[in-house]
Design a protein around this motif. Structure first.
Motif, PDB file in Angstrom:
ATOM      1  N   LEU A 115     -20.699-124.412  37.629  1.00 21.23           N
ATOM      2  CA  LEU A 115     -21.795-123.470  37.284  1.00 21.23           C
ATOM      3  C   LEU A 115     -21.739-123.301  35.631  1.00 21.23           C
ATOM      4  N   HIS A 116     -22.963-123.327  35.281  1.00 27.97           N
ATOM      5  CA  HIS A 116     -23.126-122.963  33.745  1.00 27.97           C
ATOM      6  C   HIS A 116     -22.822-121.607  33.603  1.00 27.97           C
ATOM      7  N   PRO A 117     -22.226-121.284  32.418  1.00 34.59           N
ATOM      8  CA  PRO A 117     -21.919-119.679  32.413  1.00 34.59           C
ATOM      9  C   PRO A 117     -23.202-118.865  32.628  1.00 34.59           C
ATOM     10  N   SER A 118     -24.547-119.314  32.320  1.00 39.60           N
ATOM     11  CA  SER A 118     -25.562-118.616  32.476  1.00 39.60           C
ATOM     12  C   SER A 118     -26.080-118.779  33.826  1.00 39.60           C
ATOM     13  N   GLU A 119     -25.507-119.386  34.834  1.00 44.99           N
ATOM     14  CA  GLU A 119     -25.798-119.444  36.315  1.00 44.99           C
ATOM     15  C   GLU A 119     -24.738-118.483  37.114  1.00 44.99           C
ATOM     16  N   LYS A 120     -25.520-118.002  38.198  1.00 44.74           N
ATOM     17  CA  LYS A 120     -24.491-117.119  38.918  1.00 44.74           C
ATOM     18  C   LYS A 120     -25.220-117.144  40.365  1.00 44.74           C
ATOM     19  N   LEU A 121     -24.188-117.825  41.390  1.00 43.06           N
ATOM     20  CA  LEU A 121     -24.763-117.589  42.806  1.00 43.06           C
ATOM     21  C   LEU A 121     -24.439-116.160  43.382  1.00 43.06           C
ATOM     22  N   PRO A 122     -25.637-115.718  44.071  1.00 44.02           N
ATOM     23  CA  PRO A 122     -25.196-114.533  44.494  1.00 44.02           C
ATOM     24  C   PRO A 122     -24.568-114.692  46.080  1.00 44.02           C
ATOM     25  N   ARG A 123     -24.391-113.481  46.785  1.00 41.87           N
ATOM     26  CA  ARG A 123     -23.551-113.429  47.902  1.00 41.87           C
ATOM     27  C   ARG A 123     -24.469-113.649  49.010  1.00 41.87           C
ATOM     28  N   SER A 124     -24.150-114.460  50.017  1.00 41.77           N
ATOM     29  CA  SER A 124     -24.700-114.676  51.306  1.00 41.77           C
ATOM     30  C   SER A 124     -24.272-113.874  52.505  1.00 41.77           C
ATOM     31  N   ASP A 125     -25.102-113.115  52.867  1.00 44.57           N
ATOM     32  CA  ASP A 125     -24.722-112.230  54.058  1.00 44.57           C
ATOM     33  C   ASP A 125     -24.486-113.317  55.289  1.00 44.57           C
ATOM     34  N   ALA A 126     -25.374-114.409  55.427  1.00 45.29           N
ATOM     35  CA  ALA A 126     -25.306-115.032  56.822  1.00 45.29           C
ATOM     36  C   ALA A 126     -24.151-115.997  56.587  1.00 45.29           C
ATOM     37  N   HIS A 127     -23.611-116.365  55.449  1.00 45.25           N
ATOM     38  CA  HIS A 127     -22.523-117.241  55.442  1.00 45.25           C
ATOM     39  C   HIS A 127     -21.301-116.490  54.458  1.00 45.25           C
ATOM     40  N   ASP A 128     -20.469-115.935  54.981  1.00 45.52           N
ATOM     41  CA  ASP A 128     -19.326-115.234  54.139  1.00 45.52           C
ATOM     42  C   ASP A 128     -18.839-116.352  53.423  1.00 45.52           C
ATOM     43  N   TRP A 129     -18.228-117.290  54.127  1.00 46.92           N
ATOM     44  CA  TRP A 129     -17.469-118.472  53.547  1.00 46.92           C
ATOM     45  C   TRP A 129     -18.095-119.182  52.489  1.00 46.92           C
ATOM     46  N   LEU A 130     -19.509-119.088  52.359  1.00 49.53           N
ATOM     47  CA  LEU A 130     -20.027-119.680  51.106  1.00 49.53           C
ATOM     48  C   LEU A 130     -20.073-118.927  49.849  1.00 49.53           C
ATOM     49  N   ASN A 131     -19.944-117.822  49.955  1.00 52.37           N
ATOM     50  CA  ASN A 131     -19.797-116.716  48.703  1.00 52.37           C
ATOM     51  C   ASN A 131     -18.763-117.273  47.676  1.00 52.37           C
ATOM     52  N   PRO A 132     -19.359-117.360  46.477  1.00 51.62           N
ATOM     53  CA  PRO A 132     -18.573-117.961  45.186  1.00 51.62           C
ATOM     54  C   PRO A 132     -17.333-116.854  45.077  1.00 51.62           C
ATOM     55  N   THR A 133     -16.146-117.538  44.650  1.00 51.27           N
ATOM     56  CA  THR A 133     -15.421-116.850  44.047  1.00 51.27           C
ATOM     57  C   THR A 133     -15.368-115.827  42.714  1.00 51.27           C
ATOM     58  N   ASP A 134     -14.380-115.307  42.471  1.00 52.09           N
ATOM     59  CA  ASP A 134     -14.578-114.360  41.073  1.00 52.09           C
ATOM     60  C   ASP A 134     -13.935-115.261  40.092  1.00 52.09           C
ATOM     61  N   ASP A 135     -13.946-116.416  40.035  1.00 52.78           N
ATOM     62  CA  ASP A 135     -13.403-117.313  38.921  1.00 52.78           C
ATOM     63  C   ASP A 135     -14.491-117.304  37.886  1.00 52.78           C
ATOM     64  N   ALA A 136     -14.031-117.514  36.630  1.00 48.55           N
ATOM     65  CA  ALA A 136     -14.854-117.490  35.637  1.00 48.55           C
ATOM     66  C   ALA A 136     -15.873-118.507  35.492  1.00 48.55           C
ATOM     67  N   LEU A 137     -15.343-119.551  36.167  1.00 47.24           N
ATOM     68  CA  LEU A 137     -16.420-120.638  36.313  1.00 47.24           C
ATOM     69  C   LEU A 137     -16.343-120.927  37.755  1.00 47.24           C
ATOM     70  N   ALA A 138     -17.373-120.709  38.506  1.00 45.81           N
ATOM     71  CA  ALA A 138     -17.612-120.924  39.980  1.00 45.81           C
ATOM     72  C   ALA A 138     -18.146-122.394  39.875  1.00 45.81           C
ATOM     73  N   SER A 139     -17.994-122.907  41.251  1.00 42.93           N
ATOM     74  CA  SER A 139     -18.673-124.330  41.460  1.00 42.93           C
ATOM     75  C   SER A 139     -18.979-124.328  42.877  1.00 42.93           C
ATOM     76  N   CYS A 140     -19.614-125.428  43.169  1.00 37.01           N
ATOM     77  CA  CYS A 140     -20.289-125.478  44.263  1.00 37.01           C
ATOM     78  C   CYS A 140     -20.695-127.086  44.773  1.00 37.01           C
ATOM     79  N   VAL A 141     -21.015-127.424  46.034  1.00 34.43           N
ATOM     80  CA  VAL A 141     -21.216-128.645  46.362  1.00 34.43           C
ATOM     81  C   VAL A 141     -22.485-128.783  46.993  1.00 34.43           C
TER      82      VAL A 141
END
Length: 988
Positions: A115-141
């Motif tokens: 993720l770009h520093p300007s992007e932020k993924l919110p938390r998902s109530d339906a999929h806890d495992w999908l929630n991003p970590t607290d890392d400075a640079l989160a990632s996803c697939v």
């Protein structure tokens, strides 16, 4: 002292020799190709509930599964009943599809995004495992990773699967995203692949907490043409994702299993004995061709009328949807009338993928427009637009990749394939040419085999079976009706129109077939008899080069072979290297048969290396051995040396997949000449007189050796040089007699082992030199230290990345300090050593190159100018001498340095030799290689050409910068900084 340099046999005996036992411990960088066999029996009394199939695709991943309990309940049968019905389901994978939007979809796009520093993924109530970590640079697939990469391509990893099979890079290194943004952490191809598998596993576990994926039967698909290293790295990726037990299946076979699953009640009415089935699988990254022959069922099989035998697989072709994307992007760039920056090119490439899919779909528009954002100060309102028409794309993709060709047409291996993203794409993009070649070579494979009941086949029926009767399409590219029609048209032209085995969802078929296969392994359904379809050879002779067949093409999974027709004498404690070869065309050779090596029909594999030890025998004893081979249940190759009741595993060397180590297959070094034993003994005596007896001055050693051998040292063949290295290692403790002895020992040892590769087991020799010499110089003398730097420079090509970085760090402490009391001779050699370390990380190379530029601006450093220029040329070269592609400095750095260099006082020297070195440095920095990410921009190229003209550079150097090309032998030696041994060349 003698050393076995390779497993070469003469008259049935491997030529081996003595080796000091202190040298016999081989550095282990090998992957055990069989010790991780995931097919081991489960300890549980009942098999796992779920059978899972995973398509680990270049563009998309898919997970399919069978719930055995549900299947048994539906039919009222026991789960263990081989006749129980079962249903294959597609698992819907939760994933981010936009910022704040998570959905479950049938495919997981094979993209990793930081993720770009300007992007932020919110938390998902339906999929806890999908929630991003607290890392400075989160990632996803997945889907959002695919979409976000359109705007920020430097933060996206794509085509990781293609990189798993790329021999030109260190596939275990963190190199992706290729030329990504500076703040994006890099991942290895296996690590990126594991991130997709881990996402699938986490999603599965969240929905099946009582049946975690790691405890189920898992089948992962891969291209039939994947080499042994790519297969092992796929297994490694699964282990990294927490999946320690998996089974592998080739994608074309999985696609055919999916067809059998969809037609389980009627397939016997759709095929006939004698038919030949072509599985044409063109995905995002590869073209995979497979032939399946329909034969009579075994007389003991009362449930089926026919058997399916996979009889041939095609060559590994990195040719697929990615190439089509590149072609569309190239055409769009041409219409723009300008060369795009690397960043804009990445954005165009991502947009081209969407454009291709739009025009290959039904219905489709007549035209579409590609929009690109501007850059820098023109970001707002400075975007670019280009219109593409359906007619243009049809001509580009259909005529370019699926042309109408004759059956006898030849594949063009001289064309330069796309290199825009660093991958070694197939030189000839015409899929129909590759298909024609494949069918010419293999359409008669298996026709001479006996029928299942042991009787001879009917010749009249065999004659009718050398054409493709049925075709099964698979892969994302073949979802396009126009492309399928082109392939069918070619097959019809060559033979007669084949029947098409229909598949509802090409993007889901491979995973569904893998899940079906997992059930077949439990005894449900019909099984494809999948022979190896490749023959493996071990080289045993050098002149002429010959090899023994160790695994035949008709080998079945789990089958083993004993090669006792060619017994060999092998010395314990000696490192050995066995060059291996594979052929997909020599399918009739039997285990134990000795054949001539033909590079046109045989392909080199990573070397097998080992050092045999036996506690019951004294070191360096000789034993008679035979070779045993096996094909594991997961399709990996195992080779063993066997003597009496002892068995030693021979292991693939992953590092041997790099091009420098593969050169040992050519035996260019060994074939450059040999020296008789009497002369070798005289050379050993001279070395002993200097270092042991002390009766000959060190300064006289080279002269006496040249007299004894009868040629200048530059003409000594590599086989002799490596023998001298062994003799020097025997006496290495005696180098401490004096500074003169140590200097001479270091100088000759480096000369004898240069360039650190090119002769089998050179990596072992280099590791021994490192272990015994690094940090253990005895005399604190400027000349001794300078000679140690010369030695490391000469053998750098055989050093590991870790060794190079360690050496560079120690040298950098005083080189970068710039102290005034540096000895010039020592500093010159130290800088040249830095330049030779091509496996250094990019940041470390950049820091040294920056320091070189600063020194070139100081007139006081003029005595160092020659070394500084040479070092800069190596560090900033567009084509490395031996290092991997992922460690080439960015072209933007080179452009900056060249601009500074044009105003540097170092170019105003009156010394002609220094001016020539400066010109060659500029040539290396700006040499054209037709790779957008390596090539400098046109203004930089123009500046380089102006400087070369000013320095009076030779015409060939100007041509290298203008249009590219290959270095001649003299230029290669200038790059190396020394004479190259006979028969050994640099990559460039």
């Amino acid at each position: 002292m003698e050393c076995l340099s390779f497993g070469v046999m003469t008259n049935g005996v491997i030529a081996t020799g003595n080796l000091n036992s202190t040298l016999a411990k081989k550095t282990s960088r090998n992957l055990d190709m069989n010790s991780r066999n995931p097919s081991d029996e489960h300890d549980d009394p009942l098999p796992p509930r779920y059978c899972i199939g995973i398509d680990l695709g270049t563009t998309n991943c898919v997970l399919a599964y069978v719930d055995t309990e549900a299947s048994a309940t539906d039919t009222g049968a026991s789960p263990a009943n081989a006749n129980a019905e079962f249903t294959v389901h597609t698992f819907l994978v939760p994933q981010w599809v936009d910022l704040g939007v998570a959905e479950s979809r049938s495919t997981l796009p094979s993209f990793h995004y930081t993720l770009h520093p300007s992007e932020k993924l919110p938390r998902s109530d339906a999929h806890d495992w999908l929630n991003p970590t607290d890392d400075a640079l989160a990632s996803c697939v997945g889907e959002y990773a695919r979409i976000a990469g359109l705007l920020h391509p430097g933060r996206q990893i794509a085509s990781a699967k293609s990189w798993l099979s790329h021999e030109g890079v260190d596939r275990t290194a963190d190199l992706l995203p290729w030329h990504g943004d500076h703040d994006v952490p890099r991942r290895s191809p296996a690590d990126a692949s594991s991130s997709y598998l881990k996402h699938l596993a986490d999603a599965w576990d969240a929905e099946h907490p009582d049946h975690p994926m790691s405890q189920q039967d898992i089948v992962i698909t891969l291209p039939a043409s994947f080499d042994e290293v790519a297969r092992e790295l796929t297994i490694r990726a699964a282990k990294m994702a927490g999946l320690p037990r998996i089974q592998l299946i080739e994608e074309p076979q999985a696609a055919f299993y999916a067809w059998l699953d969809r037609h389980r009640n009627e397939w016997q009415d759709l095929v006939q004995v004698g038919q030949l089935i072509l599985v044409c699988d063109i995905g995002g990254g590869t073209t995979d061709l497979t032939l399946i022959r329909v034969r009579p069922a075994d007389s003991n099989d009362q449930s089926n009328v026919v058997q399916f035998h996979r009889v041939a697989v095609g060559k590994h072709l990195i040719l697929g949807g990615d190439n089509l994307d590149l072609a569309v992007a190239k055409a769009a760039e041409a219409k723009l009338g300008r060369t795009l920056s690397p960043r804009q090119w990445q954005q165009l490439l991502a947009a081209a993928r969407q454009t291709k899919e739009t025009f290959l779909s039904v219905p489709r528009p007549e035209r579409t427009t590609i929009h690109l954002p501007g850059e820098g100060s023109s970001l707002i309102g400075g975007g670019l637009s280009v219109e593409m028409t359906a007619e243009e794309v049809d001509s580009l993709l259909l005529d370019g990749f699926f042309p109408d060709v004759e059956m006898e047409c030849e594949v063009d291996s001289q064309q330069s394939g796309f290199q825009e993203v660093g991958l070694p794409y197939a030189a000839d993009p015409a899929v129909t040419k590759h298909l024609a070649e494949f069918l010419r070579e293999h359409r008669r494979t298996g026709l001479d085999d006996a029928t299942a009941d042991g009787t001879a086949a009917d010749p009249s029926k065999l004659k009718e079976s050398d054409q493709v009767n049925l075709v099964l399409f698979n892969g994302g590219v073949l979802t396009a009706p126009a492309i399928r029609e082109r392939v069918i048209g070619s097959l019809t032209k060559w033979f007669s129109e084949p029947a098409v085995l229909e598949s509802a969802r090409l993007d889901l078929a491979v995973a569904q077939g893998a899940a079906h296969y997992a059930m077949v392994r439990r005894g449900h359904g019909v099984r494809i008899a999948a022979n190896l379809a490749r023959t493996y050879f071990m080289q045993i002779e050098q002149n002429p080069p010959r090899a023994v067949c160790v695994i035949p093409a008709d080998a079945q999974a789990g089958q083993s072979f004993r090669i006792d027709q060619v017994p060999m004498d092998l010395r314990v404690g000696v490192p050995v290297s066995f060059p291996l070869w594979v052929s997909s065309t020599r399918l009739a050779d039997r285990p134990g048969e000795v054949v001539d090596i033909d590079p046109n029909t045989m392909t080199p594999l990573p070397p097998i290396q080992t050092a045999l030890k036996d506690r019951k025998r004294r070191d360096q004893s000789t034993m008679q051995i035979v070779i045993e081979s096996e094909l594991s249940e997961i399709g990996t190759v195992g080779l063993f040396c066997v003597s009496d009741a002892k068995r030693w595993r021979l292991e693939f060397d992953i590092r041997g997949t790099l091009e420098t180590d593969r050169e040992s297959h050519d035996y260019a070094g060994e074939s450059a000449g040999i020296v008789d034993e009497e002369t070798l003994d005289e050379c050993r005596q001279l070395i002993s007189r200097v270092f042991v007896e002390g009766t000959l001055k060190p300064s006289l050693l080279i002269k006496r050796l040249q007299t004894t051998i009868g040629t200048s040292r530059d003409q000594w063949p590599p086989a002799l040089l490596r023998q001298l290295w062994e003799s020097l290692m025997d006496v290495q403790e005696n180098r401490r007699r004096s500074p003169a002895h140590e200097s001479r020992w270091l100088n000759l040892a480096g000369f004898a082992l240069r360039p650190g590769y090119g002769v089998a087991v050179d990596d072992w020799r280099t590791s021994q030199t490192w272990r015994m010499i690094y940090g253990k110089i005895s005399h604190p003398d400027h000349q001794v230290r300078a000679e140690s730097y010369v030695m490391w420079r000469r053998i750098a090509g055989g050093m590991t990345a870790g060794q190079q970085s360690q050496l560079a760090t120690s040298l950098g402490r005083w080189l970068l300090a710039g102290t005034s009391n540096q000895d010039m001779a020592e500093a010159n050699e130290a800088w040249r050593t830095i330049g030779s370390l091509e496996r250094l990380p990019i940041d470390q190379k950049r820091s040294f190159a920056t320091a070189v530029m600063e020194s070139l601006d100081r007139k006081k450093a003029s005595p160092l100018y020659p070394s500084l220029f040479w070092t800069l040329g190596r560090l900033a070269s567009r084509v490395l001498a031996y290092g991997p592609l992922n460690l080439i400095l960015p072209a933007t750095d080179v452009s900056h340095w060249l601009q500074k260099l044009s105003h540097s006082p170092s170019l105003n020297t009156s010394d002609e030799a220094t001016k020539r070195l400066a010109a060659f440095t500029i040539t290396q920095m700006t040499r054209r290689c037709d790779d957008r990410f390596r090539d400098v921009d046109q203004p930089t190229r123009d500046r380089a050409l102006s400087l070369l003209d000013r320095l009076g550079a030779p015409d060939h150097w100007i041509e290298l910068v203008k249009n590219g090309g290959q270095l001649d032998h003299e230029e290669q030696q200038a790059v190396f900084g020394d004479t190259l041994p006979l028969g050994i060349e640099l990559r460039g």
